[in-house]
Motif scaffolding. Structure first.
Motif: not given
Ligand code: BDR
Ligand code: CA
Length: 330
Positions: A12, A16-17, A41, A127-128, A170, A247
């Motif tokens: 998302d 950091d993604d 995010n 990572v979301g 998350n 992430d």
């Protein structure tokens, strides 16, 4: 020669993604074969725009499939523009034209198709919020056998939460999907706040990388990190102008698991009430009378400790390497 990890990145983006994506593109042991997007995010449409933008900016054309725009059951909230910016990348003043279009299939369909096409080969790094994986499981109940492994940036066991005293963002964004994922029975690793809160990266770390690589992709990342670090400085002035890597740590685990200490046990998610989104781990081998903790529930490998300095060195060396290609044109 080490074979590369074939990865679908569920994300998302998100500052950091973006760090995580660029680490994955830069690392020689990772081959990102697809990206799936989710709300979190930012709204999912913006997440898709950002995934296409970031990859094409770095000179890569990677399939991007758009995913869920709301949680499986919970009432959706608003994206945290004060953390990642309204555009997810720290409110970029402008964007260059790089083109690119999302796939026609949904994220869940894309995951299932790729897993069937490459049985036992694909690592899913999520990572979301976990709605895409939840839906993919409903489409293909054999998915846990078809994927090689799943790595999550999600949850917290001993560390306090970041959206409530007990919930990580998350998981809190879609607790029903998260609980499906923790009970599905795949080879599952949780990289949560227990370790990500130990890896603090100064904004100057990314500014220095952008000086070394005078490339629009690194300038974009550095701009986004500055905004993100402003938020962290407002809530944690003791950290200085810095942020958590969150992430990117999921990918660090994938390529350097020796930097972490883990514990293995059953993990479940609280799906309502004041503990909504809490990840709980059964640490004792006792027969609990509480339903939901039966001994046959699948186990999760949970990262509990990390060598933070070694992680920062690896992230730095990876992003400083010669990995960037000219941005793709419209
Ligand atoms: C997680 O929440 C999001 O805001 C970040 O991108 C990360 O995936 C941290 O709790
Ligand atoms: Ca994220």
């Amino acid at each position: 020669m080490q074979t590369k990890h074939k990865v679908i990145f569920d994300t998302d983006p998100g500052v950091d993604d973006a760090m995580a994506l660029y680490f994955a593109l830069a690392h020689p042991a990772i081959d990102v074969v697809g990206i799936t997007t989710t709300f979190g995010n930012v709204y999912v449409e913006q997440a898709t725009i950002n995934a296409l933008y970031l990859t094409r900016l770095a000179g890569r054309s990677i399939p991007v499939a758009q995913g869920v725009n709301i949680p499986l059951a919970k009432t959706p909230g608003l994206p945290p523009a004060f953390i990642h910016g309204a555009d997810g990348l720290g409110n970029l003043p402008s964007r260059i034209a790089v083109g690119g279009q999302a796939e026609t299939e949904s994220a869940a369909e894309f995951i299932v198709q790729m897993a069937r096409r490459h049985p036992g080969e694909i690592t899913l790094v999520a990572v979301g919020p976990l709605g895409n994986l939840g839906l993919a499981l409903k489409l293909e109940p054999q998915l846990p056998k078809l994927l090689k492994q799943v790595v999550l940036m999600a949850g917290a066991v001993d560390e306090p939460g970041n959206v409530s005293p007990v919930a990580e963002a998350n998981v809190w964004n879609d607790p029903d999907a998260a609980d499906l994922v923790f009970t599905a029975g795949w080879d599952l690793t949780m990289v949560g706040l227990d370790v990500t809160h130990k890896v603090v990266l100064p904004a100057s770390f990314f500014a220095h990388l952008a000086q070394q690589h005078d490339h629009v992709a690194m300038h974009t990342l550095s701009h986004a990190v500055n905004f993100y670090a402003n938020f962290y400085q407002s809530i944690r002035p003791d950290l200085g102008h810095a942020c958590y890597g969150h992430d990117v740590l999921a990918f660090v685990w994938l390529v350097a698991p020796e930097l972490f200490k883990t514990q293995t046990g059953r993990v479940r998610v609280a799906k309502e009430g004041i503990a909504n989104g809490q990840t709980m781990m059964a640490k004792l081998a006792i027969p609990y009378p509480q339903a939901g903790w039966e001994a046959d529930k699948p186990e999760t490998r949970v990262c509990m400790e990390v060598d933070a300095a070694a992680c920062a060195r690896l992230i730095d060396a990876t992003l400083a390497s010669d990995w960037l290609l000219p941005a793709l044109a419209q």
